[in-house]
Design a protein around this motif. Structure first.
Motif, PDB file in Angstrom:
ATOM      1  N   UNK A 118      87.786 -73.547 131.499  1.00  0.00           N
ATOM      2  CA  UNK A 118      86.961 -73.423 130.304  1.00  0.00           C
ATOM      3  C   UNK A 118      86.477 -74.792 129.833  1.00  0.00           C
ATOM      4  N   UNK A 119      87.297 -75.812 129.928  1.00  0.00           N
ATOM      5  CA  UNK A 119      86.864 -77.156 129.550  1.00  0.00           C
ATOM      6  C   UNK A 119      85.687 -77.597 130.413  1.00  0.00           C
TER       7      UNK A 119
ATOM      8  N   UNK B  76      78.308 -80.482 126.626  1.00  0.00           N
ATOM      9  CA  UNK B  76      78.712 -81.888 126.632  1.00  0.00           C
ATOM     10  C   UNK B  76      77.650 -82.867 126.211  1.00  0.00           C
ATOM     11  N   UNK B  77      76.382 -82.507 126.364  1.00  0.00           N
ATOM     12  CA  UNK B  77      75.320 -83.444 125.959  1.00  0.00           C
ATOM     13  C   UNK B  77      75.090 -83.404 124.456  1.00  0.00           C
ATOM     14  N   UNK B  78      75.578 -82.351 123.781  1.00  0.00           N
ATOM     15  CA  UNK B  78      75.354 -82.230 122.330  1.00  0.00           C
ATOM     16  C   UNK B  78      76.610 -82.476 121.504  1.00  0.00           C
ATOM     17  N   UNK B  79      77.779 -82.223 122.087  1.00  0.00           N
ATOM     18  CA  UNK B  79      79.023 -82.316 121.324  1.00  0.00           C
ATOM     19  C   UNK B  79      80.065 -83.115 122.099  1.00  0.00           C
ATOM     20  N   UNK B  80      80.943 -83.757 121.350  1.00  0.00           N
ATOM     21  CA  UNK B  80      82.156 -84.335 121.929  1.00  0.00           C
ATOM     22  C   UNK B  80      83.178 -83.207 121.940  1.00  0.00           C
ATOM     23  N   UNK B  81      83.798 -82.960 123.066  1.00  0.00           N
ATOM     24  CA  UNK B  81      84.732 -81.848 123.198  1.00  0.00           C
ATOM     25  C   UNK B  81      86.151 -82.406 123.189  1.00  0.00           C
ATOM     26  N   UNK B  82      86.910 -82.025 122.175  1.00  0.00           N
ATOM     27  CA  UNK B  82      88.311 -82.422 122.061  1.00  0.00           C
ATOM     28  C   UNK B  82      89.171 -81.205 122.382  1.00  0.00           C
ATOM     29  N   UNK B  83      90.286 -81.434 123.029  1.00  0.00           N
ATOM     30  CA  UNK B  83      91.154 -80.328 123.421  1.00  0.00           C
ATOM     31  C   UNK B  83      92.513 -80.447 122.741  1.00  0.00           C
TER      32      UNK B  83
ATOM     33  N   UNK C  63      82.770 -81.522 118.318  1.00  0.00           N
ATOM     34  CA  UNK C  63      82.490 -82.473 117.246  1.00  0.00           C
ATOM     35  C   UNK C  63      81.111 -83.078 117.436  1.00  0.00           C
ATOM     36  N   UNK C  64      80.502 -83.468 116.327  1.00  0.00           N
ATOM     37  CA  UNK C  64      79.222 -84.163 116.355  1.00  0.00           C
ATOM     38  C   UNK C  64      79.409 -85.452 117.156  1.00  0.00           C
TER      39      UNK C  64
END
Length: 170
Positions: free
Chosen positions: A49-50, A58-65, A101-102
């Protein structure tokens, strides 16, 4: 009197011996630092899923897990300590599977969970609704393409932005 003194001395020696043995046991490295690195950090379904989220968003948001709720959510002013601690403990033990996240501000935009809604996780749904954070429930089975993941997130963010902000009670 001598027998009593001998008995007290023997009890003291036994106590000191037990204390010394216990102290050595507690100072054993395995008990002092009972931790190890968790491998793997992500289960295969979480990694899948990540990867899907990174491709689609990924180009619009920072993905934190695996972000703790307590790192994102503040407990509002509660006049008594016991209810405040109860509320804080409820969020400190829980986490979001993924948090979008933004890119610039790192403000939370959307939370993503990998499990379907149920009575057991209804608290998280209510919490996200209260704080105004969109919550999307995805799993690799229901979102096989990054287009589906992107559409689910876009829909949730758009729906949340059209709602008026929730005012805290008080």
């Amino acid at each position: 009197m001598t027998a009593f003194l001998g008995l007290v001395l023997a009890a003291f020696i036994c106590f000191a011996l037990v204390f010394f043995i216990k102290q050595r046991q507690y100072n054993h490295p395995a008990l002092r630092m009972p931790y190890q690195l968790r491998k793997p950090l992500f289960e295969p379904s979480e990694r899948e899923l990540l990867g899907l989220l990174e491709q689609g968003l990924g180009e619009r948001y920072r993905i934190l897990a695996k972000v703790r709720l307590a790192d994102v959510v503040d407990v509002t002013a509660i006049p008594r300590r016991a209810p405040w601690y109860q509320a804080h403990n409820r969020i400190s033990a829980s986490r979001f599977d993924f948090l979008l996240c933004d890119l610039m501000t790192l403000d939370a935009v959307c939370a993503i969970e990998m499990e379907p809604a149920s009575q057991a996780n209804a608290f998280l749904d209510e919490l996200c609704q209260t704080i105004g954070l969109p919550l999307v429930r995805l799993d690799p089975e229901s979102a096989r393409t990054y287009d589906a993941a992107r559409a689910a997130v876009d829909e949730a963010v758009a729906a949340q932005s059209s709602k008026p902000p929730v005012q805290p009670a008080g």
